[in-house]
Scaffold this active site. Structure first.
Site, short mmCIF file in Angstrom:
data_model
loop_
_atom_site.label_atom_id
_atom_site.label_comp_id
_atom_site.label_asym_id
_atom_site.label_seq_id
_atom_site.Cartn_x
_atom_site.Cartn_y
_atom_site.Cartn_z
N HIS A 164 80.14 -81.46 20.88
CA HIS A 164 81.57 -81.52 21.16
C HIS A 164 82.00 -82.96 21.42
O HIS A 164 81.23 -83.77 21.90
CB HIS A 164 81.95 -80.62 22.35
CG HIS A 164 81.21 -80.90 23.61
ND1 HIS A 164 79.89 -80.53 23.80
CD2 HIS A 164 81.60 -81.49 24.76
CE1 HIS A 164 79.51 -80.90 25.02
NE2 HIS A 164 80.53 -81.49 25.62
N HIS A 166 84.94 -85.39 23.22
CA HIS A 166 85.99 -85.45 24.24
C HIS A 166 87.04 -86.44 23.73
O HIS A 166 86.70 -87.58 23.40
CB HIS A 166 85.44 -85.99 25.57
CG HIS A 166 84.39 -85.15 26.18
ND1 HIS A 166 84.64 -84.29 27.23
CD2 HIS A 166 83.06 -85.04 25.92
CE1 HIS A 166 83.51 -83.69 27.58
NE2 HIS A 166 82.54 -84.12 26.80
#
Length: 178
Positions: A164, A166
């Site tokens: 993932h 950010h």
């Protein structure tokens, strides 16, 4: 002997004068004991918690079980979705570190639990994730300045082993970041 007597008299007179006049007293430098601001203390505490969570997550990183992100993709856990297409999902972080803090994830993990697991077959999704980060920044009004961060491994404080990104913005980013 006379010199000593004169010096003693001068010292006594000076001391007497200083005791009587507060404005003439020698100033003692006092260095106040500084207590770190609360946010700093919280940062240390949250940093320690974050490190512990990252170590715990690393222990079960590649078991293949569903992650919290898999549950968000399946809509089993509600989230505030910012962007979605057929391959990528972007949603607000529940513990934001900036006014804009959005996570961008691939909808299919395909062994991509961290950036260190990337293989040539992941090239397309990695590009799609970066493009989605750009779209998110535009949608969130931070296209003029934002940061994209990928935590990798326990020492990088990765706490969810589903790759993932950010997207952080809405305030001045500092350097160095860590």
């Amino acid at each position: 002997m006379a010199t000593r007597a004169a010096a003693a008299t001068l010292t006594a007179a000076t001391s007497s004068l200083l005791r009587r006049s507060a404005s003439l007293r020698p100033q003692v430098l006092r260095v106040p004991h500084r207590v770190p601001p609360r946010r700093f203390v919280r940062h240390i505490a949250s940093s320690t918690n974050e490190e512990a969570a990252a170590r715990a997550a690393a222990a079960t990183a590649d078991t293949g079980g569903p992650t919290i992100f898999d549950k968000i993709i399946a809509k089993e856990i509600p989230s505030s979705i910012v962007y979605e297409d057929e391959n990528v999902l972007a949603f607000r972080d529940i513990n934001p570190q900036a006014p804009v803090h959005v996570l961008v994830i691939p909808k299919v993990r395909d062994g991509l639990t961290g950036l260190d697991k990337a293989e040539p077959r992941h090239t397309e999704i990695l590009g799609q994730l970066l493009y989605a980060a750009k779209v998110v920044a535009e949608k969130e009004g931070v296209a003029n300045g934002y940061r994209v961060v990928i935590n990798n491994g326990a020492e990088g404080c990765q706490s969810v082993y589903h790759l993932h990104l950010h997207v952080l913005g809405g305030r001045q980013m500092k350097w160095p970041p860590g």
